[in-house]
Design an enzyme around this catalytic site. Structure first.
Site, mmCIF file in Angstrom:
data_model
loop_
_atom_site.group_PDB
_atom_site.id
_atom_site.type_symbol
_atom_site.label_atom_id
_atom_site.label_comp_id
_atom_site.label_asym_id
_atom_site.label_seq_id
_atom_site.Cartn_x
_atom_site.Cartn_y
_atom_site.Cartn_z
ATOM 1 N N LYS A 177 0.833 -1.206 0.000
ATOM 2 C CA LYS A 177 0.000 0.000 0.000
ATOM 3 C C LYS A 177 0.865 1.252 0.000
ATOM 4 O O LYS A 177 0.558 2.246 -0.680
ATOM 5 C CB LYS A 177 -0.929 -0.001 1.217
ATOM 6 C CG LYS A 177 -1.765 1.272 1.414
ATOM 7 C CD LYS A 177 -2.859 1.432 0.372
ATOM 8 C CE LYS A 177 -3.618 2.761 0.524
ATOM 9 N NZ LYS A 177 -4.659 2.757 1.556
ATOM 10 N N LYS A 245 -1.280 11.473 6.121
ATOM 11 C CA LYS A 245 -1.009 10.407 7.101
ATOM 12 C C LYS A 245 -0.251 9.270 6.411
ATOM 13 O O LYS A 245 0.756 8.780 6.911
ATOM 14 C CB LYS A 245 -2.323 9.877 7.677
ATOM 15 C CG LYS A 245 -2.122 8.847 8.788
ATOM 16 C CD LYS A 245 -3.270 7.851 8.860
ATOM 17 C CE LYS A 245 -3.145 6.826 7.755
ATOM 18 N NZ LYS A 245 -4.151 5.749 7.802
#
Lengths: 297, 297
Positions: A177, A245
């Site tokens: 990811k 983030k």
């Protein structure tokens, strides 16, 4: 297997809620919970059938063979699993946790080890495809953890997405990811620069957009976010604060691994300027507006 | 029109030669020339039929209604058109020059003005699609100049490509191509960072590549150059030195127009490191190797 897996979902936000709906549609008996108990009850009522809401995460844990978690970051995952009345208290030996949150690979590995001590498997399974993919059940899953656990949980994945890729042991899903986010962030910066330049030099944007999509300049970002930029639609499908983030996690991991990423670091800084302007809740395509402010009025 | 346009081609390199072949296939009577006369003669012989090679560019100009030029940069275009025995000496009033070279928009505008004084139209028409697009006749053209001239020359474009986009007056085609190169360069950097990171953290690259192409991370760069990186094929489809020429033009134009492009500037500097390592003739996907050298061994 004789009876279908009982499935739990903890975290019913932008991603978790539509994923729970797709799990129910696929016929799984659902137990759901989230920080705000009323939200879980509303979703269970909407889904109907055998779906049930619980206040305590441990109660969800007690009632499922596979637990899907969709939470903002590692501290929330840790609290949901290991906090007071956490899901781990209820999970039986042999259960599988599918953590779809995007968190650091090292956190995923640490949580997996703690669960494994109780006989529970953790698959780190962050997703790509956004809210649209969650609603349509077309998510891509980057999966790390035991291959056998993934095979057992595969019907659960298939109810929520269309691609499930096993990338290695615990943490590998999060690293996949992170790789995805390097591309997403870098393509966004290239697109923002291209659109800011084209607008400033006076090119007709819709015609140009169509020409650009036909060749070596094309990307998902150009097709989807490029159109939104032309329409000046800065509503969040993926908010700047969430991209930030993910980039913060990525850049920390990259430094530890000894892979300097100047491009990703630059996007992180530019998006940080937008956060400073109070635009953290806007969609990432609002990066265009930073370039407009940078340049000649 | 009664008889088909007579077409000339000047510049028979990687792009010009296959474009000339496609023009001949479409039935145009061709006159060709390039700096090395023997090369033009060989191509005319290969094409056969009515195709003829000439030593002087003015002789090609004299024999065509539409002249296609495919040259490395502005000085070569200027020499071909306006140098001693240049094409402009031969071009009749009403003729159209289709300049497929990638040069600065201001050069395109200056050449257009000089030709217009002789009654000749210049269309700046840089292309995207590379050698493959030139061979297959699937190029994208970014066109600036008179719309009426473009309409008259459309059959010539259609013999060479599949998308012809008129973006505005003289220079607009070059600005469209510059926008294209912002995307191409930025997507390349994102891809190089992603692949360097994924390899360093030990992910299985072919499986990851397939997962990444399914979602928001996808791009032409990921699909085409990503595969070459995995195969460690650094042969040039588009050489670093050519990308650098285009980026240098772009960054100069962007500064003049007041559009700071930190991302494109960063790619330009990173590719400049590869040039310093003697890799200017490699394909742009060799940017991966710079990241490999930057990071931990």
């Amino acid at each position: 297997m004789a009876s279908p897996l009982r499935v739990g979902v903890i975290g019913l936000g932008t991603m978790g809620a539509p994923m729970a709906r797709n799990l129910a549609k696929a016929g799984f008996r659902l137990s759901v919970a989230t920080r705000t108990a009323a939200k879980a009850e509303a979703l269970a009522a909407e889904i109907g059938g055998e779906a049930k809401a619980f206040e305590r995460f441990s109660e969800v844990g007690r009632r499922c063979d596979a637990l899907v978690t969709c939470l903002p970051d590692a501290p929330e995952v840790e609290a949901a699993l290991f906090g007071p009345s956490g899901a781990a208290e209820g999970l039986a030996s042999g259960a599988i946790v599918i953590d779809c949150s995007t968190i650091a690979a090292e956190s995923a590995r640490a949580f997996a080890a703690r669960l494994f001590a109780r006989g529970v498997f953790l698959l780190d399974a962050p997703v790509s495809g956004g809210q649209k993919g969650a609603i349509e059940g077309t998510l891509t899953f980057f999966v790390g953890g035991e291959a056998a656990a993934l095979e057992r949980a595969r019907p659960v994945f298939e109810a929520m997405g269309k691609r499930v890729t096993h990338l290695g042991p615990s943490g590998a899903g999060q690293l996949g990811k992170a790789t995805n986010q390097i591309l997403v962030a870098g393509n966004l910066m290239a697109l923002s620069e291209a659109m800011a330049f084209a607008a400033k030099v006076g090119l007709p944007l819709p015609a140009l957009h169509e020409a650009l999509t036909g060749g070596a300049a094309n990307s998902w970002a150009l097709e989807v976010l490029g159109k939104k930029m032309i329409a000046r639609d800065f509503a969040p499908a993926f908010a700047i604060k969430h991209q930030q983030k993910d980039l913060a996690i990525l850049l920390r991991t990259a430094r530890e691994k000894g892979v300097p990423l100047p491009g990703a670091a630059l996007v992180h800084q530019l998006l940080s300027a937008l956060e400073a302007q109070g635009k953290g809740d806007e969609g990432t395509q609002a990066l265009l507006t930073l370039y407009e402010r940078l340049g000649r009025a």
